[in-house]
Design an enzyme around this catalytic site. Sequence first.
Site, PDB file in Angstrom:
ATOM      1  N   ASP A 210       0.864  -1.186   0.000  1.00  0.00           N
ATOM      2  CA  ASP A 210       0.000   0.000   0.000  1.00  0.00           C
ATOM      3  C   ASP A 210       0.899   1.234   0.000  1.00  0.00           C
ATOM      4  OD1 ASP A 210       0.907   0.302   2.610  1.00  0.00           O
ATOM      5  OD2 ASP A 210      -0.953  -0.369   3.536  1.00  0.00           O
TER       6      ASP A 210
ATOM      7  N   ASP B  11      -7.974  -6.745   0.224  1.00  0.00           N
ATOM      8  CA  ASP B  11      -7.049  -7.083   1.298  1.00  0.00           C
ATOM      9  C   ASP B  11      -7.736  -6.747   2.597  1.00  0.00           C
ATOM     10  OD1 ASP B  11      -5.763  -4.423   2.640  1.00  0.00           O
ATOM     11  OD2 ASP B  11      -6.291  -4.067   0.553  1.00  0.00           O
TER      12      ASP B  11
END
Length: 391
Positions: free
Chosen positions: A93, A291
Amino acid sequence: MLSFTFSNQNPGSKARTGQIQTSRGTFQTPELAIVATDGELRSLPNDALQDIPSTYFIVNTYHSYTKEIIPIIEKAGGIHAHMQIPDRLIATDSGGFQVFSLGFGRSSGIGKILPTQSDLKKVHHDDAQNLITITEKGVEFVFDGKPKVLNPEISMDLQHKIGADIMMAFDECTSPLNSYEYIKRSMERTHRWLDRSIVAHKSHADAQALFGIVQGGEYQDLREESARVVGKKDVRGFGIGGSFGDFHEALSTTVGWVTTHLPPEKPRHLLGIGKIRDIFSAVEQGVDLFDCVIPTREARHRMLYTKKGRLYLRKFKHLHEPIEKNCACRACVEGVTMSQLWTWFLEKDLRASTYTTLHNIQFYADLMREIRESIERGTFTDLKNDYFRYY
Ligand SMILES: [Zn+2]
């Protein structure tokens, strides 16, 4: 290089299966990434990762950066070597979500989704708790008493060093409590930050695939504008970030506004979402990747996922039976009983959270496989209704 092909065999639904091809192999979607915070999964040694069925992992750039793990990952030869999973798909991320959580998460004590109207009334906003400063340049925050900066260029540099297959552009994750005007200004800045992320990523464009992130909060015009703007940029896929309105029901609608305006030939990753109802709703709107910390975090909190719903281990502490019949995880195959797991938790024996983590990861891997198979067979809605009886 990353390429993506997809097919949609369900008329009347946007649910689709796909294949992501990289030099490491071919990965089937929809798939949920297991969160490996800083390249490690709590309760599992890295040499156990090869044996778990998940094909997709996500590593938090913020945690890797603040804990100074990135030099260790680089020395190992990149994140795949560090985690000892050379043949899996790994994403990072941007670090944005954790930084912005230091802002709205601390000042209001909330996450991305507010569960109920009554919870909404309990929120108290306290700006003194807000530890970040956001400007056009980037974000300044304090970690461990020291000032730090995160911006598109730094985020790209950190993600290049980690070396995952998929990287996320630096964005601002807004709170459900922000005003329309704030979310609009923030979204426009996120679009400008995406241009800077693309420039900073150029030299690595062959080795790692950059995803642009769509923001816009719960507002239809902003979500559609963000999807149209980000959809035209030179990126290999899309993250869908931010908050999705006040209640879980809003997620499906909001995600639908976005996927309608994204080019279909690139994958879409819904960031940080993994509740079972939300997964089905988002897949139905054409989301390919997810996720979430739920499978692993809840395992450590003694919450077990099964086809008949979530089981809190305390209620089954007298049961001398494995968690679930026909489960292929190590705990169920070895016949570890619920009472044994409960005893291990009481004794702080690490096997407890190792086995419950392995079980929940297996459950989510099986769920995603069932979702893929049901889309191909045209039975996705039946599968959704089966799960919605218990979730
Ligand atoms: Zn199991």
